[in-house]
Enzyme design. Structure first.
Site, PDB file in Angstrom:
ATOM      1  N   SER A 204       9.399   2.181   0.827  1.00 10.64           N
ATOM      2  CA  SER A 204       8.831   0.861   1.653  1.00 10.64           C
ATOM      3  C   SER A 204       7.565   1.776   2.150  1.00 10.64           C
ATOM      4  O   SER A 204       6.597   2.245   1.941  1.00 10.64           O
ATOM      5  CB  SER A 204       9.349   0.921   2.747  1.00 10.64           C
ATOM      6  OG  SER A 204       9.240   2.462   3.509  1.00 10.64           O
ATOM      7  N   LYS A 205       6.528  -0.382   2.267  1.00 13.27           N
ATOM      8  CA  LYS A 205       4.816   0.027   3.085  1.00 13.27           C
ATOM      9  C   LYS A 205       4.506   1.608   3.917  1.00 13.27           C
ATOM     10  O   LYS A 205       3.306   1.711   3.781  1.00 13.27           O
ATOM     11  CB  LYS A 205       4.884  -1.230   2.867  1.00 13.27           C
ATOM     12  CG  LYS A 205       3.619  -1.918   2.779  1.00 13.27           C
ATOM     13  CD  LYS A 205       3.039  -3.221   3.672  1.00 13.27           C
ATOM     14  CE  LYS A 205       2.517  -4.273   2.472  1.00 13.27           C
ATOM     15  NZ  LYS A 205       2.131  -5.449   3.486  1.00 13.27           N
ATOM     16  N   ARG A 206       6.244   1.417   4.714  1.00  9.38           N
ATOM     17  CA  ARG A 206       5.443   2.583   5.740  1.00  9.38           C
ATOM     18  C   ARG A 206       5.247   3.896   5.667  1.00  9.38           C
ATOM     19  O   ARG A 206       4.515   4.469   5.959  1.00  9.38           O
ATOM     20  CB  ARG A 206       6.052   2.391   6.676  1.00  9.38           C
ATOM     21  CG  ARG A 206       5.798   2.221   8.400  1.00  9.38           C
ATOM     22  CD  ARG A 206       7.379   1.615   9.067  1.00  9.38           C
ATOM     23  NE  ARG A 206       8.208   0.808   8.870  1.00  9.38           N
ATOM     24  CZ  ARG A 206       9.767   1.186   8.483  1.00  9.38           C
ATOM     25  NH1 ARG A 206      10.531   1.689   8.748  1.00  9.38           N
ATOM     26  NH2 ARG A 206      10.231   0.105   8.033  1.00  9.38           N
TER      27      ARG A 206
ATOM     28  N   GLY B 183       3.680   4.147   2.682  1.00  8.39           N
ATOM     29  CA  GLY B 183       2.279   4.468   1.754  1.00  8.39           C
ATOM     30  C   GLY B 183       2.270   3.513   0.560  1.00  8.39           C
ATOM     31  O   GLY B 183       3.475   2.428   1.239  1.00  8.39           O
TER      32      GLY B 183
END
Ligand code: GLU
Length: 479
Positions: free
Chosen positions: A255-257, A259
């Site tokens: 997930s974006k969270r 990295g």
């Protein structure tokens, strides 16, 4: 496998950037195609008009190009099976949806979104999986005609068999089986007239003569519906291969969270396309040997779907950094400097003296995992004078031993015609002989005098950047 049959596609929905998972899918399709003398096709799946992003298509194509993945057919390349953008193929989907209606494999559904929501809430309250309750599945021809004549908004749904199983073989996951009971009567054409992913995907894969569907595991739950659709049309389905999920180091879905997930972000930081490709190739595939460094050509030669694993693949940024550092090491000093200059300029470092910049890069290059990091290491070279990093560093320049070292060094440096990486070690040796100071007691004060810091690049390389005059100026300043 016969050499003429392989046709694979990368079929992204343009969301605005190229996700590393998308790159992995594109790469594995590319490698599979090239390994088997097949064709690699780019098809754009843009039937979800709510998700339209301006410029997304151009970004996507640009990013794939930078990564060196060339398409044989598709958007921007052309070919015999176009158009390759789904929004330009609407008529085809309607024709096929009508065919399913006529053969009784699909039906019109006139349910309002309010009704669907009510049904959903009721199912949730009863702890049943939310699914369409098939309210419109058994409407009579007259009822349907009447509603159509009245212009009541509708969708077209697939008639999933009420019992039985859907079975298919997946090249990676083996035999896969889904009970029809858990499959929803999937919408095929939405009320805005656009097909859903499912219909468009199946129609296109068939019409474009796709031989193998290689895509992420997140699409596996859609596959039984697709298999049923192929059957409803009377077509053979392509061979499926679902690639393992990409995971964060804590084994949650990438997930974006945790990295960056956009390939563009990595390129912008100065990761090399070759390194990203090499790293991504190993996300779920292994060569069956210890070899870790692969050119694209070597990947093509070694790739096989049989060596793709089922288990999720962890996206380990430290491995990417290691891999990228490995590729950076292979670059010449001049090539690396060329890559560093834009990052230095961006942070307002003066790079107008190319030779100085080159020497700086030579001094710091072993520290770099990716090019943007260069700006973390160069401050010492651009400050007009030394700035001590802390009190300890400053104090170290004031001891009796340090003074002795500085005086001797100053004298020896003055006697040299120039100072650089060739003679710096010899100079230090002379200081050691003259003063009897050695090891850390000798090196540390010299390092601090020149840079203000207790750690950093190799001393001879630092001296090379500064040259005789600047070295002497800095020594005098601490004295
Ligand atoms: N459009 C889908 C995506 O965005 C394609 C999935 C498939 O390959 O079937 O990934």
């Amino acid at each position: 496998m016969s050499s003429t049959t392989v046709r694979v596609r990368f079929a992204p929905s343009p969301t605005g950037y190229l996700h590393v998972g998308g790159l992995r899918t594109a790469l594995f399709n590319y490698l599979f195609a090239k390994h088997n003398n097949g064709k690699f096709i780019l098809r754009i799946e843009d039937t979800d008009q709510n998700r339209f992003v301006v410029g997304a298509l151009e970004n996507l194509i640009g990013a794939l190009k930078k990564m060196g993945l060339d398409f044989d057919e598709g958007v921007g390349v052309g070919g015999d099976f176009g158009p390759y953008i789904q929004s330009e193929r609407k008529a085809l989907y309607h024709k096929h949806a009508d065919e399913l209606i006529n053969s009784g494999k699909a039906y019109y559904c006139f349910c309002t979104s309010e009704r669907l929501e009510e049904v959903r809430q009721k199912q949730i309250a009863e702890k049943r999986p939310p699914m369409y309750d098939r309210h419109c599945r058994e409407l009579t021809q007259d009822e349907i005609k009447e509603k159509l004549d009245q212009g009541i908004p509708h969708v077209i749904r697939m008639k999933i068999p009420l019992t039985g199983e859907v079975n298919f073989t997946d090249l990676i996951r083996g035999e896969v089986s889904f009970s029809c009971k858990i499959l929803d009567d999937q919408v095929l054409v939405k009320s805005d007239g656009f097909p859903t992913y499912h219909l468009a995907n199946v129609v296109d894969d068939h019409l474009m003569e796709i031989s193998h569907i290689i895509r992420g595991e997140e699409w596996l739950p859609s596959t039984p519906k697709h298999v049923l659709l192929y059957k409803a049309f009377g077509w053979n389905h392509p061979i499926f291969a679902h690639l393992p999920l990409l995971l964060n180091p804590d084994r949650t879905k990438l997930s974006k969270r945790q990295g960056d997930v956009a390939v563009e972000d990595y390129l912008a930081k100065g990761y090399l396309p070759e390194a990203i490709i090499n790293f991504v190739a190993l996300l779920g595939w292994n060569p069956g040997s210890e070899k870790e460094s692969f050119t694209l050509k070597e990947l093509i030669d070694s790739f096989s779907i049989e060596r793709v694993q089922k288990a999720g693949a962890v996206f380990d940024i430290s491995k990417l950094n290691w891999m990228n550092a490995h590729y950076l090491k292979e670059l010449s000093n001049r090539d690396l400097t060329g890559l560093c200059i834009p990052f230095l300029k961006e942070k307002n470092y003066d790079t107008s003296d190319y030779d100085k910049t080159l020497k700086i890069i030579i001094a710091v290059r072993t520290h770099l995992n990716f090019v943007a990091e260069v700006t973390n290491y160069v401050d010492i070279f651009f400050r007009p004078s030394v700035v001590f990093e802390n009190q300890e560093a400053e104090d170290l320049t004031k001891t009796e031993t340090s003074k002795k070292v500085y005086l001797s060094l100053l004298e020896i440096m003055n006697s040299e015609s120039s100072i650089g990486k060739e003679n710096f070690k010899g100079i230090i040796k002379k200081v050691q002989e003259q003063t009897g100071v050695k090891g850390k007691d000798l090196f540390m004060p010299v390092r601090i005098a020149l840079t203000g810091e207790m750690h950093g690049p190799e001393m001879p390389l630092i001296a090379d950047v500064f040259g005789k005059d600047e070295c002497i100026k800095r020594l005098k300043a601490v004295l």
